[in-house]
Design a protein around this motif. Sequence first.
Motif, PDB file in Angstrom:
ATOM      1  N   LYS A  37      -3.322   3.688  -4.030  1.00 34.67           N
ATOM      2  CA  LYS A  37      -4.637   3.188  -4.446  1.00 34.67           C
ATOM      3  C   LYS A  37      -4.541   2.206  -5.613  1.00 34.67           C
ATOM      4  O   LYS A  37      -5.480   1.443  -5.866  1.00 34.67           O
ATOM      5  CB  LYS A  37      -5.572   4.350  -4.788  1.00 34.67           C
ATOM      6  N   CYS A  38      -3.408   2.188  -6.332  1.00 41.71           N
ATOM      7  CA  CYS A  38      -3.206   1.213  -7.419  1.00 41.71           C
ATOM      8  C   CYS A  38      -3.099  -0.211  -6.873  1.00 41.71           C
ATOM      9  O   CYS A  38      -3.105  -1.177  -7.630  1.00 41.71           O
ATOM     10  CB  CYS A  38      -1.959   1.542  -8.221  1.00 41.71           C
ATOM     11  N   TRP A  60       0.838  -1.203   0.000  1.00 42.37           N
ATOM     12  CA  TRP A  60       0.000   0.000   0.000  1.00 42.37           C
ATOM     13  C   TRP A  60       0.874   1.255   0.000  1.00 42.37           C
ATOM     14  O   TRP A  60       0.592   2.232  -0.697  1.00 42.37           O
ATOM     15  CB  TRP A  60      -0.945  -0.015   1.205  1.00 42.37           C
ATOM     16  N   HIS A 119      -8.287  -2.055 -10.926  1.00 43.40           N
ATOM     17  CA  HIS A 119      -8.859  -0.895 -11.622  1.00 43.40           C
ATOM     18  C   HIS A 119      -8.497  -1.026 -13.090  1.00 43.40           C
ATOM     19  O   HIS A 119      -7.702  -1.893 -13.466  1.00 43.40           O
ATOM     20  CB  HIS A 119      -8.315   0.412 -11.027  1.00 43.40           C
ATOM     21  N   ASN A 138      -5.295  -1.350  -4.628  1.00 40.96           N
ATOM     22  CA  ASN A 138      -6.666  -1.740  -4.263  1.00 40.96           C
ATOM     23  C   ASN A 138      -6.935  -3.194  -4.687  1.00 40.96           C
ATOM     24  O   ASN A 138      -6.759  -3.530  -5.855  1.00 40.96           O
ATOM     25  CB  ASN A 138      -7.638  -0.782  -4.986  1.00 40.96           C
TER      26      ASN A 138
END
Length: 134
Positions: A34-35, A29, A41, A37
């Motif tokens: 956030k990539c 993290w 995505h 997650n």
Amino acid sequence: MSQVYVTRRYRFCAAHRLHTDQLSPEENWAVFGKCNNPNGHGHNYVVLVTVKSGGREEACDLSRLDELVNERIIERFDHRDLNSDPALAGLTTTGENIVKLIWDILEPQLPMRRLHKVGVIETRDNYFEYGGVA
Ligand code: NI
């Protein structure tokens, strides 16, 4: 001898998640934000393939290139999860690794070192480029 280069543009949409098993969840993290997650995505990837121009017969050459890229790259990656691609197993699906994989797939298919450069646009602001080992 002057050499002209020609670039064709292709597109595919794919999902990925930036993650490496070599780091703890917290470290992943911290590095990828956030990539990382867990649900992944998507990106609308643009692939730019630059070849040495073959001169006069270029028009039909480019349709061969289109067939090659569509068969080997677009059909393989479009609407897929890049983390599930066998060639990316154990690698993080960064733009760096994706652009090198695309080069490694295409280069042997193009005779006489005709492939000059591969570019991958991942986001509005991220562009990756690879031209093989010098
Ligand atoms: Ni991403």
